[in-house]
Design a protein around this motif. Structure first.
Motif, PDB file in Angstrom:
ATOM      1  N   GLU A   1       0.866  -1.182   0.000  1.00 31.36           N
ATOM      2  CA  GLU A   1       0.000   0.000   0.000  1.00 31.36           C
ATOM      3  C   GLU A   1       0.894   1.220   0.000  1.00 31.36           C
ATOM      4  O   GLU A   1       1.736   1.370   0.885  1.00 31.36           O
ATOM      5  N   GLU A   2       0.714   2.050  -1.015  1.00 34.41           N
ATOM      6  CA  GLU A   2       1.507   3.285  -1.074  1.00 34.41           C
ATOM      7  C   GLU A   2       1.234   4.146   0.154  1.00 34.41           C
ATOM      8  O   GLU A   2       0.102   4.173   0.651  1.00 34.41           O
ATOM      9  N   LEU A   3       2.258   4.838   0.619  1.00 33.00           N
ATOM     10  CA  LEU A   3       2.043   5.786   1.716  1.00 33.00           C
ATOM     11  C   LEU A   3       1.173   6.936   1.207  1.00 33.00           C
ATOM     12  O   LEU A   3       1.510   7.573   0.210  1.00 33.00           O
ATOM     13  N   LEU A   4       0.053   7.154   1.872  1.00 33.09           N
ATOM     14  CA  LEU A   4      -0.823   8.256   1.488  1.00 33.09           C
ATOM     15  C   LEU A   4      -0.206   9.577   1.949  1.00 33.09           C
ATOM     16  O   LEU A   4       0.578   9.606   2.908  1.00 33.09           O
TER      17      LEU A   4
ATOM     18  N   ARG B   1       2.159  10.435   5.266  1.00 35.05           N
ATOM     19  CA  ARG B   1       3.454  11.144   5.224  1.00 35.05           C
ATOM     20  C   ARG B   1       3.422  12.347   6.164  1.00 35.05           C
ATOM     21  O   ARG B   1       4.378  12.614   6.885  1.00 35.05           O
ATOM     22  N   ARG B   2       2.278  13.045   6.138  1.00 36.50           N
ATOM     23  CA  ARG B   2       2.163  14.221   7.017  1.00 36.50           C
ATOM     24  C   ARG B   2       2.185  13.802   8.490  1.00 36.50           C
ATOM     25  O   ARG B   2       2.802  14.443   9.322  1.00 36.50           O
TER      26      ARG B   2
ATOM     27  N   ARG C   1       5.913   0.325   7.207  1.00 36.37           N
ATOM     28  CA  ARG C   1       5.198   0.577   5.953  1.00 36.37           C
ATOM     29  C   ARG C   1       6.145   0.589   4.759  1.00 36.37           C
ATOM     30  O   ARG C   1       5.881  -0.021   3.733  1.00 36.37           O
ATOM     31  N   ARG C   2       7.258   1.303   4.892  1.00 29.89           N
ATOM     32  CA  ARG C   2       8.141   1.555   3.738  1.00 29.89           C
ATOM     33  C   ARG C   2       9.068   0.379   3.437  1.00 29.89           C
ATOM     34  O   ARG C   2       9.231  -0.007   2.292  1.00 29.89           O
TER      35      ARG C   2
ATOM     36  N   ARG D   1      -1.481  -0.596   6.411  1.00 29.12           N
ATOM     37  CA  ARG D   1      -1.754   0.349   7.514  1.00 29.12           C
ATOM     38  C   ARG D   1      -2.341  -0.380   8.707  1.00 29.12           C
ATOM     39  O   ARG D   1      -2.037  -0.068   9.857  1.00 29.12           O
ATOM     40  N   GLU D   2      -3.212  -1.352   8.434  1.00 32.37           N
ATOM     41  CA  GLU D   2      -3.885  -2.077   9.513  1.00 32.37           C
ATOM     42  C   GLU D   2      -2.876  -2.773  10.423  1.00 32.37           C
ATOM     43  O   GLU D   2      -3.089  -2.886  11.633  1.00 32.37           O
ATOM     44  N   TRP D   3      -1.769  -3.243   9.852  1.00 28.82           N
ATOM     45  CA  TRP D   3      -0.740  -3.910  10.648  1.00 28.82           C
ATOM     46  C   TRP D   3       0.270  -2.913  11.216  1.00 28.82           C
ATOM     47  O   TRP D   3       0.731  -3.061  12.351  1.00 28.82           O
ATOM     48  N   ALA D   4       0.620  -1.916  10.393  1.00 31.99           N
ATOM     49  CA  ALA D   4       1.722  -1.024  10.781  1.00 31.99           C
ATOM     50  C   ALA D   4       1.382  -0.176  12.004  1.00 31.99           C
ATOM     51  O   ALA D   4       2.244   0.041  12.871  1.00 31.99           O
TER      52      ALA D   4
END
Lengths: 53, 499
Positions: A18-21, A25-26, B237-238, B244-247
Motif C-alpha cells: 500500500e503506497e504511503l498516502l 506522510r504528514r 510501511r516503507r 496500515r492495519e498492521w503497521a
C-alpha cells in the motif's frame, strides 16, 4: 477467530504493497518534527529549571 | 469479537437514540468500561472506610505454596485463603456472565468455558510467582535462594500464553469448546480501565515527593513517544511492506506501551482483533528479553548516572510489569555498583521511581494517541469520497474503554491529591483493583494463545513481524530512549542514604 489466525501467514505472504498516502506522510513528518522540537525545547526548559527545583 | 474489520462499517453512520442506548450495553468495548468501573467503584469503598473487595486474592512470590496467595487487604489477613480464591472466582464469574448475557452469548456456555479459562489462567499466574522463576536480584537474598530466572511474577503471563498456545495448537476441540469465553480484547480492555486507578494513585504519590522526576519523566515521554511511533510506522510501511492495519498497532506496540497500546490503536483504526493480538504476543516475549538484558547494561555503563538508568528502563522496556521490574533490578544493581566503585550509597527506590514515572506517563499518553489516530483514520484514511465525517463518526470509532481508563486515573489522582490523608486508602483501593486486573491480564494471555495458530504463523508470518520488532527495538528505540533519558535525567542524583 481461530480460522482468521490460521489464514494470517498466507495473508502476510500475499500482503499487497500500500503506497504511503499523503496524510500518512504528514502524520509521520509532523510526529517526528514535533517530537524533535519538543525534545529540544523541553530539554532546554528542564536544564534551565533544574536549579529551581 | 466486537471490533469489525477495517472499513467494514459506514464511517458516517449516525446512530439513533435507541441504537445508541443498545450500543452502550451490546459491545465488548462498552462492557469493558462497565465492568472496569464496577470493580473500581467497589474498590474505592475503602476511601469511605468500607472494605468491599479486601477479600480478593493477591499472589506473591513464594517458596511454599501455602504462602503463594493471601487476601489483598491487611485487615482481612485472617480470612482463609480458599475463601479468598473462591470469592475471586465467583465474583469474576458473576460479573462477566452479566456482560456475556448482554453480549448475547449463551450464559451457560460462557460460564462453563470461563471457569476453565479462569482456573488455568490463575494456576499459571500463581506458578509464575514461584521464587525460582520470579524473584528479582533485590529479593533473592531475602528469600534465601541462590539463583532465580528473575522473570518477576509476570512470568505467569508467559506461562498463560504458553498454556493457551498448547491448547490452541494441540487440542483444537478443547480450544473450540472454550471459544465462548475466549475474549482477549474484553479482558485486556477491562484490565486497562482498572489500571487507570492504579496509575492515579501512583501519580499522586509522585507529586508530593519528586516533582523533578515527574516533570522530567513527562518531558522524556512526550518527545520519545512522537519520535518512536513515527519511525516504527515508517519502517513497517516503507521497508517491510506492512499494510496500515498492521503497521499502526505494530508501531504503537513496539514504541509505546506494548499490549495496551496495540489494543487501543487497533480499536482506534478498526483493525481486525487478530492484529493487535499478534503484536501483543511479540511484545510479551521481547519485554522478557529486555528485562533480562538491559538492567545489566545499565549497571555496567550507567552506574555514574543512576536516574538516567532508571528512566531508560521506563522508556525502553515494554509492558508495565517488565518495566517496573527492570526499574527494581536496576535500582538494586546500580546502587551496588555505585557503592563498590564510587563508595556512594544512594537511597533505595529512586531509580525505580524514575522507571515507574516514565512508564506511567507513557501509559497515560495511550488515550491521547488513540484519539489522534481515531480522528485521522476516520476523517482521512477510511473516509468514503463525498462523505463529511463529523464528531459523531469520530465518537463512534473512538475506543470507549479509553474513557474508563482516563476516568479511573483522574478520579483516584484527584482524591489522593485533594485529600492526602486518604492516600493510604487510595493505595489499598488500587491494590484491590490490581488483584483483579492481573487476572484479566492472565486470562488475556491465555486466550491470546488459544486463538493463535502459531504453527501456521511460524511458517510464513510471525518472523516478518518479529523482524520489524527486533530492528526497531534494538536498532533505535533502546538507543534513542537512552539518549532522551540522558538529556532529561543527566546530573540528577538520588539522595545519599543517611545523608
Amino acid at each position: 477467530m481461530a480460522e482468521e489466525s490460521s489464514h494470517l501467514g498466507e495473508e502476510m505472504r500475499r500482503m499487497q504493497h500500500e503506497e504511503l498516502l499523503p496524510v500518512e506522510r504528514r502524520l509521520i513528518a509532523c510526529s517526528l518534527i514535533l517530537g524533535l522540537a519538543l525534545l529540544l525545547i523541553l530539554g532546554w526548559v528542564s536544564t534551565a529549571l533544574r536549579g529551581a527545583f | 469479537m466486537s471490533i469489525p474489520t477495517s472499513g467494514s462499517s459506514s464511517p458516517t453512520a449516525v446512530l439513533t437514540a435507541p441504537a445508541r442506548r443498545q450500543g452502550l450495553l451490546a459491545s465488548e468495548d462498552w462492557w469493558s468500561v462497565w465492568l472496569g468501573l464496577f470493580i473500581f467503584l467497589l474498590s474505592t469503598g475503602v476511601l469511605a472506610g468500607v472494605d468491599v473487595l479486601g477479600w480478593a486474592a493477591k499472589s506473591q512470590v513464594w517458596l511454599s505454596l501455602r504462602s503463594a496467595v493471601k487476601p489483598v487487604s491487611p485487615r482481612l489477613a485472617s480470612l482463609p485463603v480458599v475463601v479468598s480464591i473462591l470469592g475471586t472466582y465467583v465474583f469474576l464469574l458473576a460479573t462477566t456472565s452479566v456482560g456475556a448475557a448482554f453480549l448475547r452469548v449463551s450464559v451457560r456456555r460462557f460460564a462453563a468455558a470461563f471457569t476453565v479459562v479462569f482456573w488455568i489462567s490463575y494456576a499459571c499466574w500463581v506458578l509464575g510467582h514461584y521464587a525460582y522463576i520470579a524473584a528479582t536480584p533485590d529479593k533473592t537474598r531475602g528469600l534465601g535462594i541462590g539463583w532465580s530466572l528473575q522473570l518477576t511474577g509476570e512470568a505467569g503471563f508467559i506461562l498463560a500464553l504458553l498454556a493457551g498456545l498448547a491448547i490452541g495448537n494441540f487440542l483444537p476441540r478443547a480450544a473450540a469448546w472454550l471459544s465462548a469465553a475466549t475474549r482477549p480484547e474484553w479482558y485486556i480492555k477491562t484490565a486497562i480501565v482498572i489500571m487507570g486507578a492504579g496509575l492515579g494513585a501512583k501519580a499522586a504519590q509522585a507529586t508530593g515527593i519528586a516533582a523533578v522526576v515527574v516533570f522530567h519523566g513527562f518531558c522524556a515521554i512526550v518527545a520519545a513517544y512522537l519520535i518512536f511511533w513515527a519511525l516504527v510506522y515508517y519502517l513497517a510501511r516503507r521497508f517491510f511492506g506492512f499494510s496500515r492495519e498492521w503497521a499502526a498497532p505494530l508501531a504503537s506496540g513496539v514504541s509505546i506501551c506494548g499490549v495496551s497500546a496495540a489494543i487501543a490503536t487497533g480499536a482506534a483504526i478498526r483493525a481486525r482483533p487478530v492484529v493487535p493480538i499478534m503484536v501483543s504476543s511479540l511484545v510479551v516475549v521481547f519485554a522478557v528479553v529486555e528485562l533480562v538484558l538491559l538492567p545489566f547494561f545499565a549497571q555496567a555503563f550507567l552506574y555514574h548516572e543512576p536516574m538516567v538508568a532508571g528512566a531508560w528502563m521506563g522508556l525502553s522496556v515494554k509492558t508495565d510489569g517488565a518495566a517496573v521490574a527492570s526499574g527494581a533490578i536496576v535500582d538494586s544493581l546500580v546502587r551496588a555498583k555505585a557503592m563498590a566503585v564510587q563508595g556512594v550509597r544512594y537511597e533505595e527506590g529512586w531509580m525505580l521511581m524514575a522507571a515507574t514515572t516514565t512508564k506511567m506517563f507513557i501509559d497515560v499518553f495511550i488515550g491521547v494517541w488513540a484519539l489522534v489516530l481515531a480522528v485521522i483514520w476516520c476523517t482521512k484514511i477510511d473516509r468514503v469520497p463525498g462523505d463529511r465525517p463529523g464528531i459523531a463518526t469520530v465518537w463512534e470509532r473512538f475506543p470507549k474503554f479509553v474513557l474508563g481508563y482516563v476516568l479511573t486515573f483522574l478520579a483516584l489522582l484527584v482524591v489522593c491529591v485533594w485529600r492526602p490523608d486518604l492516600r493510604p486508602a487510595g493505595e489499598l483501593a488500587s491494590d484491590e483493583g490490581t488483584s483483579f486486573r492481573v487476572l484479566f491480564f492472565a486470562m488475556t494471555f491465555l486466550t491470546i494463545g488459544l486463538v493463535s495458530n502459531f504453527r501456521k504463523l511460524r511458517e510464513e508470518g510471525i518472523w516478518r513481524l518479529a523482524a520489524v520488532y527486533v530492528v526497531s527495538l534494538f536498532g533505535f528505540i533502546v538507543w534513542i530512549g537512552l539518549a532522551i533519558s540522558w538529556v532529561f535525567f543527566k546530573g540528577i542524583r538520588p539522595p545519599i542514604a543517611g545523608g
